[in-house]
Design an enzyme around this catalytic site. Structure first.
Site, mmCIF file in Angstrom:
data_model
loop_
_atom_site.group_PDB
_atom_site.id
_atom_site.type_symbol
_atom_site.label_atom_id
_atom_site.label_comp_id
_atom_site.label_asym_id
_atom_site.label_seq_id
_atom_site.Cartn_x
_atom_site.Cartn_y
_atom_site.Cartn_z
ATOM 1 N N ILE A 8 62.574 6.108 36.280
ATOM 2 C CA ILE A 8 63.415 6.221 37.480
ATOM 3 C C ILE A 8 63.211 5.050 38.438
ATOM 4 O O ILE A 8 64.006 4.858 39.349
ATOM 5 C CB ILE A 8 63.188 7.554 38.226
ATOM 6 C CG1 ILE A 8 61.748 7.685 38.713
ATOM 7 C CG2 ILE A 8 63.577 8.731 37.345
ATOM 8 C CD1 ILE A 8 61.524 8.855 39.650
ATOM 9 N N ASN A 62 48.818 3.076 31.737
ATOM 10 C CA ASN A 62 47.924 2.983 32.889
ATOM 11 C C ASN A 62 46.911 4.123 32.845
ATOM 12 O O ASN A 62 47.222 5.217 32.384
ATOM 13 C CB ASN A 62 48.726 3.072 34.185
ATOM 14 C CG ASN A 62 49.761 1.970 34.291
ATOM 15 O OD1 ASN A 62 49.507 0.829 33.910
ATOM 16 N ND2 ASN A 62 50.931 2.301 34.792
ATOM 17 N N GLY A 68 46.537 1.746 37.897
ATOM 18 C CA GLY A 68 47.927 1.902 38.303
ATOM 19 C C GLY A 68 48.558 3.235 37.933
ATOM 20 O O GLY A 68 49.764 3.414 38.075
ATOM 21 N N GLN A 69 47.763 4.199 37.474
ATOM 22 C CA GLN A 69 48.322 5.496 37.092
ATOM 23 C C GLN A 69 48.677 6.296 38.341
ATOM 24 O O GLN A 69 47.852 6.482 39.232
ATOM 25 C CB GLN A 69 47.328 6.282 36.225
ATOM 26 C CG GLN A 69 47.900 7.561 35.665
ATOM 27 C CD GLN A 69 46.962 8.263 34.690
ATOM 28 O OE1 GLN A 69 45.802 7.883 34.528
ATOM 29 N NE2 GLN A 69 47.469 9.290 34.035
ATOM 30 N N HIS A 75 51.400 8.582 29.314
ATOM 31 C CA HIS A 75 52.703 8.105 28.862
ATOM 32 C C HIS A 75 52.640 6.604 28.658
ATOM 33 O O HIS A 75 51.859 5.907 29.300
ATOM 34 C CB HIS A 75 53.805 8.458 29.865
ATOM 35 C CG HIS A 75 53.551 7.993 31.256
ATOM 36 N ND1 HIS A 75 52.668 8.633 32.114
ATOM 37 C CD2 HIS A 75 54.059 6.943 31.947
ATOM 38 C CE1 HIS A 75 52.663 7.996 33.276
ATOM 39 N NE2 HIS A 75 53.483 6.963 33.193
ATOM 40 N N LEU A 76 53.467 6.123 27.749
ATOM 41 C CA LEU A 76 53.620 4.683 27.538
ATOM 42 C C LEU A 76 54.830 4.208 28.314
ATOM 43 O O LEU A 76 55.880 4.847 28.291
ATOM 44 C CB LEU A 76 53.857 4.359 26.060
ATOM 45 C CG LEU A 76 52.736 4.553 25.077
ATOM 46 C CD1 LEU A 76 53.199 4.108 23.685
ATOM 47 C CD2 LEU A 76 51.512 3.784 25.483
ATOM 48 N N HIS A 77 54.691 3.073 28.977
ATOM 49 C CA HIS A 77 55.824 2.361 29.560
ATOM 50 C C HIS A 77 56.245 1.320 28.529
ATOM 51 O O HIS A 77 55.398 0.600 27.993
ATOM 52 C CB HIS A 77 55.417 1.604 30.831
ATOM 53 C CG HIS A 77 55.047 2.481 31.969
ATOM 54 N ND1 HIS A 77 55.933 2.806 32.962
ATOM 55 C CD2 HIS A 77 53.882 3.095 32.277
ATOM 56 C CE1 HIS A 77 55.327 3.574 33.842
ATOM 57 N NE2 HIS A 77 54.079 3.768 33.448
#
Length: 89
Positions: A8, A62, A68-69, A75-77
Site C-alpha cells: 500500500i 526486515n 525496518g520491520q 513477509h518478503l518485499h
C-alpha cells in the site's frame, strides 16, 4: 501456504509482498526453512509472471525495529521496475 498482494506504500514502480498464512512475528521466530524457501520461490514466480525477472528485482525481509520491520508478521518485499541503489537505507 502463502499469498501475495501489492504494497500500500510502494517504494518502487512494482512493489508486492509475499506472506505466509501462518503467523510468525519475526524472522528470529521461524524454524521452518521450507516455508522461508517457499516465500522466495513464490516471489520469483510472480516476478517472472510480471515480466520483471530478466531486468531484475530485489527481495527484502526486515527484522525488528532497527531492521525496518513495522508489521510483525514475516513477509518478503519484492521491488522492481527501476534501478535500486546500494547500500539500501
Amino acid at each position: 501456504e502463502v499469498f501475495s498482494f501489492y504494497d500500500i506504500n510502494p517504494q518502487a514502480p512494482t512493489h508486492f509482498l509475499v506472506i505466509p498464512k501462518v503467523h510468525i512475528a519475526t524472522l528470529n521466530d521461524t524454524k521452518n526453512a521450507k516455508l522461508i524457501g517457499k516465500l522466495s520461490i513464490v516471489a520469483s514466480k510472480i516476478s517472472q509472471n510480471l515480466g520483471l525477472a530478466k531486468k531484475g528485482f530485489r527481495v527484502v525481509m526486515n527484522c525488528n525495529e532497527d531492521g525496518g520491520q513495522t508489521v510483525y508478521h514475516i513477509h518478503l518485499h519484492c521491488l522492481a521496475g527501476r534501478q535500486l541503489g546500494w547500500p539500501p537505507g
